[in-house]
Design a protein around this motif. Structure first.
Motif, PDB file in Angstrom:
ATOM      1  N   THR A 183      37.088  40.685  46.713  1.00  0.00           N
ATOM      2  CA  THR A 183      36.930  39.667  47.745  1.00  0.00           C
ATOM      3  C   THR A 183      36.511  38.363  47.072  1.00  0.00           C
ATOM      4  O   THR A 183      36.487  38.253  45.836  1.00  0.00           O
ATOM      5  N   ASN A 184      36.144  37.381  47.872  1.00  0.00           N
ATOM      6  CA  ASN A 184      35.675  36.105  47.317  1.00  0.00           C
ATOM      7  C   ASN A 184      34.283  36.209  46.709  1.00  0.00           C
ATOM      8  O   ASN A 184      33.827  35.284  46.027  1.00  0.00           O
ATOM      9  N   LEU A 185      33.591  37.323  46.931  1.00  0.00           N
ATOM     10  CA  LEU A 185      32.250  37.518  46.371  1.00  0.00           C
ATOM     11  C   LEU A 185      32.343  38.240  45.036  1.00  0.00           C
ATOM     12  O   LEU A 185      33.168  39.150  44.879  1.00  0.00           O
ATOM     13  N   PRO A 186      31.517  37.890  44.075  1.00  0.00           N
ATOM     14  CA  PRO A 186      31.671  38.359  42.694  1.00  0.00           C
ATOM     15  C   PRO A 186      31.760  39.869  42.509  1.00  0.00           C
ATOM     16  O   PRO A 186      32.553  40.346  41.717  1.00  0.00           O
ATOM     17  N   LYS A 187      30.974  40.640  43.213  1.00  0.00           N
ATOM     18  CA  LYS A 187      30.982  42.081  42.985  1.00  0.00           C
ATOM     19  C   LYS A 187      31.238  42.886  44.256  1.00  0.00           C
ATOM     20  O   LYS A 187      30.839  44.040  44.369  1.00  0.00           O
ATOM     21  N   VAL A 188      31.924  42.262  45.205  1.00  0.00           N
ATOM     22  CA  VAL A 188      32.251  42.942  46.456  1.00  0.00           C
ATOM     23  C   VAL A 188      33.758  43.162  46.527  1.00  0.00           C
ATOM     24  O   VAL A 188      34.546  42.223  46.383  1.00  0.00           O
ATOM     25  N   PHE A 189      34.142  44.423  46.746  1.00  0.00           N
ATOM     26  CA  PHE A 189      35.540  44.822  46.824  1.00  0.00           C
ATOM     27  C   PHE A 189      35.828  45.328  48.240  1.00  0.00           C
ATOM     28  O   PHE A 189      34.915  45.698  48.975  1.00  0.00           O
ATOM     29  N   ALA A 190      37.093  45.363  48.609  1.00  0.00           N
ATOM     30  CA  ALA A 190      37.476  45.870  49.933  1.00  0.00           C
ATOM     31  C   ALA A 190      38.738  46.701  49.809  1.00  0.00           C
ATOM     32  O   ALA A 190      39.641  46.376  49.029  1.00  0.00           O
ATOM     33  N   ALA A 191      38.794  47.783  50.594  1.00  0.00           N
ATOM     34  CA  ALA A 191      39.956  48.676  50.525  1.00  0.00           C
ATOM     35  C   ALA A 191      40.131  49.408  51.841  1.00  0.00           C
ATOM     36  O   ALA A 191      39.224  49.461  52.678  1.00  0.00           O
ATOM     37  N   GLY A 192      41.309  50.005  52.012  1.00  0.00           N
ATOM     38  CA  GLY A 192      41.596  50.763  53.218  1.00  0.00           C
ATOM     39  C   GLY A 192      41.888  49.855  54.402  1.00  0.00           C
ATOM     40  O   GLY A 192      42.303  48.707  54.253  1.00  0.00           O
ATOM     41  N   ASP A 193      41.639  50.368  55.596  1.00  0.00           N
ATOM     42  CA  ASP A 193      41.942  49.610  56.807  1.00  0.00           C
ATOM     43  C   ASP A 193      41.154  48.308  56.891  1.00  0.00           C
ATOM     44  O   ASP A 193      41.593  47.358  57.536  1.00  0.00           O
ATOM     45  N   GLN A 195      39.909  39.641  52.964  1.00  0.00           N
ATOM     46  CA  GLN A 195      40.946  39.082  52.100  1.00  0.00           C
ATOM     47  C   GLN A 195      40.703  39.548  50.666  1.00  0.00           C
ATOM     48  O   GLN A 195      39.743  39.148  50.017  1.00  0.00           O
ATOM     49  N   ALA A 196      41.581  40.424  50.205  1.00  0.00           N
ATOM     50  CA  ALA A 196      41.469  40.969  48.846  1.00  0.00           C
ATOM     51  C   ALA A 196      42.842  41.466  48.433  1.00  0.00           C
ATOM     52  O   ALA A 196      43.411  42.339  49.095  1.00  0.00           O
ATOM     53  N   GLY A 197      43.376  40.917  47.358  1.00  0.00           N
ATOM     54  CA  GLY A 197      44.710  41.291  46.910  1.00  0.00           C
ATOM     55  C   GLY A 197      44.711  42.584  46.125  1.00  0.00           C
ATOM     56  O   GLY A 197      43.678  43.029  45.621  1.00  0.00           O
ATOM     57  N   THR A 198      45.884  43.185  46.000  1.00  0.00           N
ATOM     58  CA  THR A 198      46.005  44.446  45.259  1.00  0.00           C
ATOM     59  C   THR A 198      46.623  44.272  43.880  1.00  0.00           C
ATOM     60  O   THR A 198      46.712  45.227  43.121  1.00  0.00           O
ATOM     61  N   GLU A 199      47.051  43.069  43.557  1.00  0.00           N
ATOM     62  CA  GLU A 199      47.678  42.850  42.259  1.00  0.00           C
ATOM     63  C   GLU A 199      46.642  43.023  41.142  1.00  0.00           C
ATOM     64  O   GLU A 199      45.434  42.985  41.368  1.00  0.00           O
ATOM     65  N   ALA A 200      47.151  43.188  39.926  1.00  0.00           N
ATOM     66  CA  ALA A 200      46.268  43.456  38.790  1.00  0.00           C
ATOM     67  C   ALA A 200      45.244  42.352  38.574  1.00  0.00           C
ATOM     68  O   ALA A 200      44.101  42.611  38.171  1.00  0.00           O
ATOM     69  N   ASP A 201      45.621  41.101  38.866  1.00  0.00           N
ATOM     70  CA  ASP A 201      44.695  40.005  38.606  1.00  0.00           C
ATOM     71  C   ASP A 201      43.660  39.826  39.719  1.00  0.00           C
ATOM     72  O   ASP A 201      42.632  39.174  39.521  1.00  0.00           O
ATOM     73  N   THR A 202      43.937  40.410  40.898  1.00  0.00           N
ATOM     74  CA  THR A 202      42.972  40.305  42.003  1.00  0.00           C
ATOM     75  C   THR A 202      42.206  41.601  42.213  1.00  0.00           C
ATOM     76  O   THR A 202      41.023  41.578  42.551  1.00  0.00           O
TER      77      THR A 202
END
Length: 489
Positions: free
Chosen positions: A445-455, A434-441
C-alpha cells in the motif's frame, strides 16, 4: 498420462448428493466424495492434451494433470504433496470453488470435463483421514513479527506461508471465531466448520498466534457487516509492534437497495441472516436471529450468496421462496467457440435451487409495501430489458410479490472502509485498498510496511483467488523483511 485413452473409454462421473428432501432437514454437508476407485477412473480421463488450460484456469495454478495422474495410479500421498504445493487449503476449494479449471478443461469443449474438483476433494479428505496432513514448523526463527488483519482464506494462507519460513505471525479477527466469511458467510451445509478448526490447530503448531474478538480499525462498522469484537486495537499499535502488517479482510460491505419502504421491518442484508445461523450451529445462543420459518421469503440477488439464503430458508421451513435477479436469464448452454477456455456465462442451478425456489430474471424492485404495522408485506416489481445499452422498465409489467422476509444478496461493494481509513491506506475508485501485484509494487500500500491482499485489495471474488493472493503477499512480505524469499510467487 497413465492411460492415454481414458477420456475415450470412461464417462465423467459426478459426486453424489443426498436427496433434497433428506438434506434440508439438517445442516451437515451432503456431497458424497468419490470412492478411491471412482476417483482413479476420473483421473484416468485426463487426456494429456499438450496444453493444460486447466492450470491457467485455476487461480492458484494447481498442477492438475500431475495429481490427476497420481490418483489414477493410486499414489495418493504424492498427489497430496502436489496439491499442497500450490494450495494451502484444498478442503475449502474442493467444496466451494466453482471450478474454473473444469471450464478450461479441453474435454469441456464437449461438456465432459475431467472432474477436477471432485478429485481434489478426494485427495485432501483422504490425506486428513490417513494422517498425512501434519504441521510444518520452521527449522529456525527469523525474529521478525508480522500482523495479519483478517482470518479469511487470504489471511490464513499468508499467515501459514510466513510462519513456515520462520516469522512470528499473529492473526487478528474481529469475530469470535477464526475463518472470516468462510466461517460466517458460507452455510455449514456447503462447508462444515470443523474443516477450519483443524487447520487452525495445524497452524498453531506451526507457530501462528490467533486473536479473536479484536477489531483493528475505526469504529463503528456499517450495518450489514458481522462484528462480534469485544476488544479494539488501534492501527498505531500494530504498526509499532510488528515489522509488517497485512490487511486481508474480506469485501464485506453489502450493496443496498434504497427504494421506498426500505426502512420497513423484515428487510435484511444476507449476512444478518446467514451468520447467526452458523453461530447457532456452533452451539451459540442467538435469541434474536432472523428466521424464515413459515414465511414468504424473497431473496434479491441471483448469485452464490442468494443461493445460500435459499438453502438456509429451506432448512428453516419457509412457506415459499422467490429469488429475483435484475439481469436477463443466461442461456442454458454457452457457445463454446466464443467462451472456451474461459469461464462462461450460462444458467447455473445450485444444490440450493434444487431444494425449492421460484427464480425470476430481468426483474427490478420498485418499492416495498407496508402491512400497516411497519413490517414489509410485499414487493412491487417490474420487468426490465436492455435498450440502447441501458436497462429500462417494460411498460405495464408491474406486479406484486408477497413477502414476510426480504433478504438482500446483491453482492458486496467494498471492504470495510473504517479499517482502511484508520490505517490511512489509499483506495482505488471502488473503495478497495490500492496495492498492485506487479513485482515492483508487490501488494504494498502507500504505507511503508502495510500490505493488502484478497478481497480487501481486489474486491469481491472467489476463495481460490483469496488463497492465491495470500500466498503471493506472503512472498512479498518475506522479501521485504529478509531481502530474499524461497516462497513461491
Amino acid at each position: 498420462m497413465g492411460k492415454t485413452t481414458g477420456f475415450l473409454e470412461i464417462e465423467r462421473l459426478e459426486e453424489h448428493y443426498e436427496e433434497p428432501k433428506a438434506r434440508v432437514k439438517h445442516w451437515k454437508e451432503f456431497v458424497l466424495r468419490l470412492s478411491d476407485a471412482d476417483a482413479a477412473k476420473q483421473g484416468a480421463r485426463c487426456m494429456d492434451c499438450g496444453i493444460p488450460f486447466c492450470n491457467n484456469g485455476c487461480p492458484v495454478n494447481n498442477i492438475i494433470p500431475d495429481f490427476n495422474d497420481l490418483v489414477y495410479r493410486q499414489d495418493w500421498k504424492n498427489a497430496l504433496t502436489v496439491l499442497h504445493s500450490t494450495n494451502n487449503f484444498p478442503e475449502f476449494t474442493g467444496r466451494i470453488c466453482p471450478a474454473p479449471c473444469e471450464a478450461a478443461c479441453t474435454l469441456n469443449i464437449e461438456d465432459k470435463p475431467v472432474g477436477i474438483k471432485s478429485i481434489e476433494h478426494a485427495i485432501i479428505d483422504k490425506g486428513w483421514e490417513e494422517g498425512w496432513v501434519l504441521p510444518q514448523p520452521p527449522k529456525s526463527k527469523t525474529g521478525k513479527k508480522v500482523a495479519v488483519v483478517g482470518s479469511g482464506p487470504a489471511g490464513l494462507a499468508a499467515a501459514q506461508q510466513l510462519a513456515r519460513v520462520g516469522h512470528d505471525v499473529t492473526v487478528f479477527e474481529k469475530n469470535d471465531r477464526i475463518g472470516g466469511l468462510l466461517r460466517y458467510g458460507i452455510p455449514d451445509f456447503k462447508m462444515e466448520k470443523q474443516l477450519i478448526d483443524r487447520r487452525v490447530v495445524q497452524m498453531q503448531a506451526e507457530g501462528v498466534t490467533f486473536k479473536t474478538g479484536v477489531f483493528v480499525g475505526k469504529a463503528p462498522l456499517p450495518a450489514g457487516i458481522n462484528n462480534y469484537a469485544t476488544k479494539h486495537v488501534p492501527p498505531e499499535d500494530l504498526l509499532a509492534q510488528f515489522d509488517a502488517v497485512i490487511l486481508a479482510g474480506g469485501a464485506e460491505y453489502p450493496r443496498d437497495l434504497p427504494v421506498p419502504g426500505r426502512e420497513l421491518k423484515g428487510i435484511h442484508f444476507a449476512m444478518e441472516f446467514l451468520a447467526p445461523q452458523n453461530k447457532v450451529n456452533a452451539g451459540d445462543k442467538m435469541p434474536e436471529r432472523i428466521m424464515a420459518t413459515g414465511k414468504q421469503v424473497v431473496v434479491i440477488g441471483g448469485g452464490d450468496t442468494g443461493s445460500d439464503c435459499v438453502g438456509t430458508s429451506n432448512r428453516h421451513g419457509a412457506k415459499a421462496i422467490t429469488q429475483l435477479e435484475v439481469m436477463p436469464q443466461p442461456p442454458e448452454k454457452e457457445n463454446k467457440l466464443l467462451s472456451w477456455p474461459y469461464w462462461p456465462l450460462k444458467l447455473r442451478t445450485s444444490s440450493s435451487h434444487e431444494e425449492g425456489v421460484d427464480r425470476e430474471f430481468a426483474i427490478t424492485t420498485k418499492r416495498f409495501e407496508d402491512d400497516g404495522k411497519g413490517h414489509v408485506k410485499a414487493l412491487v416489481t417490474a420487468r426490465v430489458e436492455f435498450k440502447d445499452g441501458k436497462m429500462v422498465e417494460v411498460p405495464g409489467s408491474e406486479q406484486t410479490i408477497p413477502a414476510d422476509l426480504v433478504l438482500f444478496a446483491m453482492g458486496f461493494v467494498s471492504p470495510a472502509q473504517p479499517v482502511l481509513d484508520a490505517f490511512g491506506v489509499q483506495k482505488d475508485n471502488r473503495g478497495n485498498a490500492q496495492a498492485g501485484t506487479e513485482a515492483d509494487t508487490g501488494y504494498r500500500t502507500n504505507l511503508p510496511k502495510v500490505f493488502a491482499a484478497g478481497d480487501m485489495r481486489r474486491g469481491q471474488s472467489l476463495v481460490v483467488w483469496a488463497i492465491r493472493e495470500g500466498r503471493q503477499v506472503a512472498r512479498e512480505v518475506d522479501l521485504f523483511l529478509m531481502g530474499e524469499s524461497a516462497l513461491p510467487r
